[in-house]
Design a protein around this motif. Structure first.
Motif, PDB file in Angstrom:
ATOM      1  N   THR A  75       0.837  -1.196   0.000  1.00  0.00           N
ATOM      2  CA  THR A  75       0.000   0.000   0.000  1.00  0.00           C
ATOM      3  C   THR A  75       0.875   1.251   0.000  1.00  0.00           C
ATOM      4  O   THR A  75       1.787   1.368   0.815  1.00  0.00           O
ATOM      5  CB  THR A  75      -0.907   0.025   1.252  1.00  0.00           C
ATOM      6  OG1 THR A  75      -1.762  -1.114   1.221  1.00  0.00           O
ATOM      7  CG2 THR A  75      -1.751   1.290   1.305  1.00  0.00           C
ATOM      8  N   ARG A  97      -0.147  -6.964  -6.059  1.00  0.00           N
ATOM      9  CA  ARG A  97      -1.282  -6.041  -5.964  1.00  0.00           C
ATOM     10  C   ARG A  97      -0.884  -4.789  -5.198  1.00  0.00           C
ATOM     11  O   ARG A  97      -0.214  -4.870  -4.175  1.00  0.00           O
ATOM     12  CB  ARG A  97      -2.463  -6.745  -5.277  1.00  0.00           C
ATOM     13  CG  ARG A  97      -3.583  -5.810  -4.910  1.00  0.00           C
ATOM     14  CD  ARG A  97      -4.874  -6.526  -4.577  1.00  0.00           C
ATOM     15  NE  ARG A  97      -5.597  -6.937  -5.771  1.00  0.00           N
ATOM     16  CZ  ARG A  97      -6.263  -6.099  -6.572  1.00  0.00           C
ATOM     17  NH1 ARG A  97      -6.279  -4.809  -6.335  1.00  0.00           N
ATOM     18  NH2 ARG A  97      -6.901  -6.558  -7.618  1.00  0.00           N
ATOM     19  N   THR A  99      -2.248  -1.039  -3.524  1.00  0.00           N
ATOM     20  CA  THR A  99      -3.329  -0.133  -3.152  1.00  0.00           C
ATOM     21  C   THR A  99      -2.740   1.245  -2.929  1.00  0.00           C
ATOM     22  O   THR A  99      -1.766   1.393  -2.202  1.00  0.00           O
ATOM     23  CB  THR A  99      -4.030  -0.610  -1.858  1.00  0.00           C
ATOM     24  OG1 THR A  99      -4.495  -1.936  -2.067  1.00  0.00           O
ATOM     25  CG2 THR A  99      -5.198   0.291  -1.505  1.00  0.00           C
ATOM     26  N   GLN A 101      -3.690   4.409  -1.269  1.00  0.00           N
ATOM     27  CA  GLN A 101      -4.717   4.831  -0.312  1.00  0.00           C
ATOM     28  C   GLN A 101      -4.473   6.289   0.081  1.00  0.00           C
ATOM     29  O   GLN A 101      -3.406   6.624   0.586  1.00  0.00           O
ATOM     30  CB  GLN A 101      -4.616   3.935   0.927  1.00  0.00           C
ATOM     31  CG  GLN A 101      -5.511   4.323   2.074  1.00  0.00           C
ATOM     32  CD  GLN A 101      -6.798   3.522   2.064  1.00  0.00           C
ATOM     33  OE1 GLN A 101      -6.773   2.318   1.843  1.00  0.00           O
ATOM     34  NE2 GLN A 101      -7.899   4.192   2.297  1.00  0.00           N
ATOM     35  N   LYS A 129      -3.699  -4.866 -11.528  1.00  0.00           N
ATOM     36  CA  LYS A 129      -4.149  -5.196 -10.170  1.00  0.00           C
ATOM     37  C   LYS A 129      -3.844  -4.069  -9.194  1.00  0.00           C
ATOM     38  O   LYS A 129      -3.045  -4.204  -8.278  1.00  0.00           O
ATOM     39  CB  LYS A 129      -3.474  -6.474  -9.678  1.00  0.00           C
ATOM     40  CG  LYS A 129      -3.832  -7.706 -10.477  1.00  0.00           C
ATOM     41  CD  LYS A 129      -3.538  -8.951  -9.644  1.00  0.00           C
ATOM     42  CE  LYS A 129      -3.865 -10.207 -10.404  1.00  0.00           C
ATOM     43  NZ  LYS A 129      -2.824 -10.510 -11.425  1.00  0.00           N
ATOM     44  N   SER A 131      -5.574  -0.641  -6.886  1.00  0.00           N
ATOM     45  CA  SER A 131      -6.729   0.120  -6.398  1.00  0.00           C
ATOM     46  C   SER A 131      -6.289   1.523  -6.020  1.00  0.00           C
ATOM     47  O   SER A 131      -5.262   1.698  -5.367  1.00  0.00           O
ATOM     48  CB  SER A 131      -7.330  -0.532  -5.153  1.00  0.00           C
ATOM     49  OG  SER A 131      -7.644  -1.875  -5.405  1.00  0.00           O
ATOM     50  N   VAL A 133      -7.800   4.422  -3.806  1.00  0.00           N
ATOM     51  CA  VAL A 133      -8.886   4.513  -2.832  1.00  0.00           C
ATOM     52  C   VAL A 133      -8.833   5.835  -2.069  1.00  0.00           C
ATOM     53  O   VAL A 133      -7.813   6.171  -1.467  1.00  0.00           O
ATOM     54  CB  VAL A 133      -8.808   3.342  -1.823  1.00  0.00           C
ATOM     55  CG1 VAL A 133      -9.963   3.412  -0.830  1.00  0.00           C
ATOM     56  CG2 VAL A 133      -8.810   2.007  -2.543  1.00  0.00           C
ATOM     57  N   VAL A 169      -8.314  -2.802 -12.416  1.00  0.00           N
ATOM     58  CA  VAL A 169      -8.137  -1.606 -11.592  1.00  0.00           C
ATOM     59  C   VAL A 169      -9.442  -1.280 -10.870  1.00  0.00           C
ATOM     60  O   VAL A 169     -10.530  -1.447 -11.425  1.00  0.00           O
ATOM     61  CB  VAL A 169      -7.711  -0.407 -12.476  1.00  0.00           C
ATOM     62  CG1 VAL A 169      -7.691   0.894 -11.685  1.00  0.00           C
ATOM     63  CG2 VAL A 169      -6.348  -0.654 -13.116  1.00  0.00           C
ATOM     64  N   ILE A 170      -9.325  -0.840  -9.621  1.00  0.00           N
ATOM     65  CA  ILE A 170     -10.480  -0.331  -8.873  1.00  0.00           C
ATOM     66  C   ILE A 170     -10.192   1.113  -8.496  1.00  0.00           C
ATOM     67  O   ILE A 170      -9.100   1.425  -7.998  1.00  0.00           O
ATOM     68  CB  ILE A 170     -10.733  -1.174  -7.602  1.00  0.00           C
ATOM     69  CG1 ILE A 170     -11.124  -2.608  -7.973  1.00  0.00           C
ATOM     70  CG2 ILE A 170     -11.810  -0.536  -6.731  1.00  0.00           C
ATOM     71  CD1 ILE A 170     -11.149  -3.557  -6.793  1.00  0.00           C
ATOM     72  N   SER A 172     -12.026   3.964  -6.184  1.00  0.00           N
ATOM     73  CA  SER A 172     -13.149   4.021  -5.255  1.00  0.00           C
ATOM     74  C   SER A 172     -13.053   5.209  -4.298  1.00  0.00           C
ATOM     75  O   SER A 172     -12.004   5.450  -3.688  1.00  0.00           O
ATOM     76  CB  SER A 172     -13.184   2.704  -4.463  1.00  0.00           C
ATOM     77  OG  SER A 172     -14.223   2.735  -3.525  1.00  0.00           O
TER      78      SER A 172
END
Ligand code: NAG
Length: 407
Positions: A75, A97, A99, A101, A129, A131, A133, A169-170, A172
């Motif tokens: 992350t 993966r 993230t 954040q 992969k 995210s 966020v 990809v996310i 959010s």
């Protein structure tokens, strides 16, 4: 591995500042708990300053590189505070993966000229992969808009958040404010879920598109709010299997497929669904727009359903005669073939009398258009009207204004 190094740094610092042993243990426990089993790379650890002024670009890049090279999922953490970041490219694919954040706010440099002609503020390139966020991204474009409005010699402008060639990809809970041009863009991406984003710029800000997508397959865009100066969502060539739902749009120019037929050799748009959305005070509701120029492009299998229009200037519109300033195309026809477009359960008010306008190409009629359960009224107590040109299809249920489709 990296975790240990981080803890080591903390221990050294703390020992130097004469912290009592129990407190030291408490802090160490906290560090362990907060990083847990995943690798957290806090941009502040890499030198970012939450003061909104210091250039934190280098620190963000270092945190990204560390996280991206991590064998275990990692992350990048942007804590609360305001971080100033210049044009930056986060390159992938990463080892595992990742993230990204964001708890705080990321702001662009105060002077828009800092970007030059790059076209991007924050670019994620070839990530896999990943995210993104949370967080607020404020491009602070007031000066740039003023330059544009004054018709001065301005740089082309930068998109705020772009994913080029991303996969799985996310995105959010992200908020983008005051973009110079487009807030968020996907180009050449596969399998992307965008959820609960908020894209906000003043209604009179020039060319501030909300979400722009092209050459991408398998994208969902749900539960988002877009208030901006140009298209809420702009759907370009090469978009396939794109699903939008629960969108609140306005102010803005609505949802547009196009402009298409910019180029002679152009990819098409296929399988687009927009449902359960509300348009408030927008220039358009659902629009398909192409230049009046030859093109290999097409639009097919499009579903617009369960939409509410509140005081929208053109709730339903196809415009294949687009030729601004009559430049390059005054005698041409659009080569874009439009087929299998369904408008179902669309209700509300039109701000102009002509609530439905389906103007297709002279040489390639729109075919397979379906109108079902349409109820659009004109605000001033006068019934709304419809206008069609070369639009062929069928009507089902109540259609108000009266359908103008040819069978
Ligand atoms: C479009 O959707 C249909 C039905 O779901 C599917 O069979 C088709 O493969 C899709 N087209 C593309 C290009 O993915």
């Amino acid at each position: 591995m990296h975790q240990q190094r981080q803890s080591q740094i903390h221990v050294n610092k703390m020992t130097k500042s004469n912290i009592t042993l129990p407190l030291l243990f408490a802090l160490l426990t906290f560090i362990d708990a907060s990083t847990g089993s995943s690798n957290v790379f806090n941009v502040v650890t890499f030198g970012a300053k939450p003061d909104g002024v210091t250039d934190s670009t280098g620190a963000f890049l270092k945190a990204w590189q560390a996280a991206c090279g991590s064998a275990a999922s990692a992350t990048v953490m942007v804590p609360t505070g305001t971080f100033m970041v210049k044009g930056i490219t986060f390159g992938g694919p990463c080892k595992s993966r990742l993230t990204f954040q964001v708890a705080g706010t990321v702001v662009a440099p105060a002077d828009y000229r800092a970007f030059g002609n790059s076209g991007y503020w924050i670019l994620f390139n070839k990530v896999n992969k990943m995210s993104l966020v949370g967080g607020t991204f404020d491009a602070r474009a007031k000066g740039f808009w003023a330059c544009r409005k004054a018709g001065q010699n301005c740089p082309p402008g930068v998109r705020s958040i772009t994913f080029n060639s991303g996969k799985d990809v996310i995105i959010s809970g992200v908020k983008s404010m005051n973009s110079q041009v487009t807030h968020m863009a996907l180009n050449g991406c596969t399998n992307v879920a965008v959820r609960n984003v908020k894209l906000v710029a003043p209604g009179d800000s020039p060319n501030t598109d909300g979400f722009h997508i092209q050459f991408s397959n398998g994208v969902t865009f749900t539960g988002s709010t877009i208030q901006t100066g140009d298209d809420c969502v702009a759907i370009g060539p090469g978009t396939r299997n794109f699903l939008i739902s629960k969108l609140a749009c306005g102010p803005g120019h609505g949802v547009s497929i196009g402009s298409l037929a910019k180029d002679l050799n152009e990819d098409g748009v296929e399988n687009v669904t927009l449902s359960s959305s509300v348009f408030t005070g927008t220039q358009n509701g659902v629009r398909i727009k192409s230049w009046a120029r030859p093109s290999t492009g097409f639009v097919r299998n499009v579903f617009f359903q369960s939409l509410i229009m509140k005081n929208v200037q053109n709730p339903i519109i196809i415009d294949q005669n687009y030729c601004p300033s009559n430049q390059g195309c005054p005698t041409e026809q659009s080569g874009v073939a439009i087929s299998q477009v369904t408008y179902k359960n669309i209700q509300g008010t039109s701000a102009t009398q002509q609530a439905m306008k389906l103007v297709c190409s002279k040489t390639k009629p729109c075919t397979g258009i379906t109108l079902q359960d349409i109820k659009l009224s004109y605000n001033k107590g006068t019934p709304a009207t419809s206008y069609c040109f070369n639009a062929i299809g069928t009507s089902l249920g109540l259609i108000q204004p009266t359908s103008c489709l040819k069978r």
